[in-house]
Design an enzyme around this catalytic site. Structure first.
Site, PDB file in Angstrom:
ATOM      1  N   GLU A  11      -6.273   3.565   5.559  1.00  0.00           N
ATOM      2  CA  GLU A  11      -5.785   3.567   4.176  1.00  0.00           C
ATOM      3  C   GLU A  11      -6.056   4.885   3.464  1.00  0.00           C
ATOM      4  OE1 GLU A  11      -6.291   0.653   1.155  1.00  0.00           O
ATOM      5  OE2 GLU A  11      -6.092  -1.020   2.545  1.00  0.00           O
TER       6      GLU A  11
ATOM      7  N   SER B  91     -11.586  -1.044   1.690  1.00  0.00           N
ATOM      8  CA  SER B  91     -10.905  -1.370   2.958  1.00  0.00           C
ATOM      9  C   SER B  91     -10.446  -0.081   3.621  1.00  0.00           C
ATOM     10  CB  SER B  91      -9.698  -2.270   2.696  1.00  0.00           C
ATOM     11  OG  SER B  91     -10.110  -3.488   2.132  1.00  0.00           O
TER      12      SER B  91
ATOM     13  N   ARG C 237       0.816  -1.219   0.000  1.00  0.00           N
ATOM     14  CA  ARG C 237       0.000   0.000   0.000  1.00  0.00           C
ATOM     15  C   ARG C 237       0.852   1.273   0.000  1.00  0.00           C
ATOM     16  NH1 ARG C 237      -2.555  -3.591  -1.059  1.00  0.00           N
ATOM     17  NH2 ARG C 237      -4.598  -4.295  -0.330  1.00  0.00           N
TER      18      ARG C 237
END
Length: 353
Positions: free
Chosen positions: A338, A242, A173
């Site tokens: 995130e 997410s 990520r």
């Protein structure tokens, strides 16, 4: 009333509502907004921002951002299109894709062309230009594995450039574009895809679903089916996918966790560290299906935060911070969100501030 200013091909609008452009459906107004379809448009937009002393916020698919109610900045909305084959041989094909292409549509296109690699990433929301930024991943595949280079407008050097995959520093990520968020505007992404079947079936439920029908189309369809069964449609339940990253812990930390919680889902990493399933932690902390006011964690997938009714950024922060607190109390792990958090000047803010 909108005031419009026209340049060669670009139009600046004032006080534009961004609710349709962010998948969490937050009520957001931008003081200045423009849609760009070319590198020339980007250069004009940046010149306008400089002249009017405005910060710049680059908006892609709006599926990984948390925005305040008012943004006093120039929002540049990427809409660069195109899918161009650069070269191909027996094993690989190189494809250059505009940053404004819808990611899922591009994945569907690759499957139709019988190109392999991206099927595990089907149905991820957002645009192609955002895919390298957080190195999107799902079901054992990260997009960085199939990126050859990223084409950018470099705001520091005031010119276009190309950054090789190696220089993008892809990790979980993460990429160079997160390290230097104000420097690069991604215009295109060049992919190197496989022409021979090579299906990634590392995840148990996916392997079982695909069965013996080992085609790219079946893999893609199973990924879509699994995601649709677990994840809410942003049009019905506004969300950013997410919400938290799966935490990565060292061996010592993992041994402590597994001794206390023997069923904790975990995935060993190449460097000896271990990735822990954040959704499981959230579920165990009692947050699956739980709401705090108009924001809550989805009842089918605890990792997804949902805006149930006209939530503000303050409502969202209150909820995810409560989740972080409860998970930390139970597991001594601080979950990291995130999506990228922005302030009212269009600048990126740390979630801990």
């Amino acid at each position: 009333m909108f005031k419009n200013r026209f340049f060669n091909t670009m139009q600046i609008q004032n006080q534009v509502q961004l609710k349709p452009f962010n998948t969490l459906s937050l009520d957001v107004t931008a003081s200045h907004y423009t849609k760009v379809k070319s590198i020339e448009d980007i250069e004009e937009a940046l010149a306008f921002a400089k002249e009017h002393e405005l910060n710049v916020l680059v908006l892609s698919g709006g599926s990984n951002m948390l925005l305040p109610q008012q943004i006093n900045a120039l929002v540049i909305h990427l809409d660069i299109q195109g899918i161009d084959v650069l070269s191909e041989d027996q094993d690989f094909i190189r494809v250059k894709v505009g940053a404004g292409q819808v990611w899922h549509d591009f994945v569907l296109y690759t499957t139709k062309q019988n190109w392999f690699g991206l099927q595990n990433l089907a149905l991820i929301p957002g645009l192609v230009g955002a895919s390298p930024v957080q190195n999107i991943g799902a079901y054992g595949v990260e997009v960085g594995e199939f990126i050859e280079s990223v084409q950018v407008y470099d705001r520091l050097l005031k010119q276009t450039g190309s950054i090789s995959a190696a220089d993008c520093h892809f990790s979980y990520r993460h990429s160079i574009f997160k390290d230097e968020p104000a420097r690069y505007i991604i215009t295109h992404v060049t992919f190197k895809l496989l022409k021979q079947a090579n299906l990634k079936l590392n995840y148990g439920d996916l392997k079982q679903a695909v069965g013996d029908n080992l085609t790219a189309e079946n893999l893609q369809n199973q990924v879509i089916h699994i995601r649709q069964s677990k994840l809410p449609d942003p049009k019905e339940y506004p969300n950013v996918g997410s919400f938290f990253k799966n935490p990565i812990v060292n061996t010592q930390e993992f041994e402590r966790l597994i001794a206390q919680f023997s069923t904790i889902p975990h995935y060993p990493q190449a460097n000896g560290n271990v990735k822990i399933a954040a959704g499981w932690l959230i579920d165990q902390a009692g947050w699956k299906g739980k709401q705090l006011g108009v924001v809550g964690m989805f009842h089918k997938q605890a990792l997804v935060l949902v805006n149930y009714a006209n939530a503000s950024l303050a409502d969202v922060k209150k909820t995810y911070q409560a989740v972080q607190h409860d998970v930390e109390q139970r597991f001594q792990i601080m979950l990291e969100p995130e999506p990228v958090l922005y302030n009212n000047l269009g600048l990126i803010e740390n979630h801990t501030e």
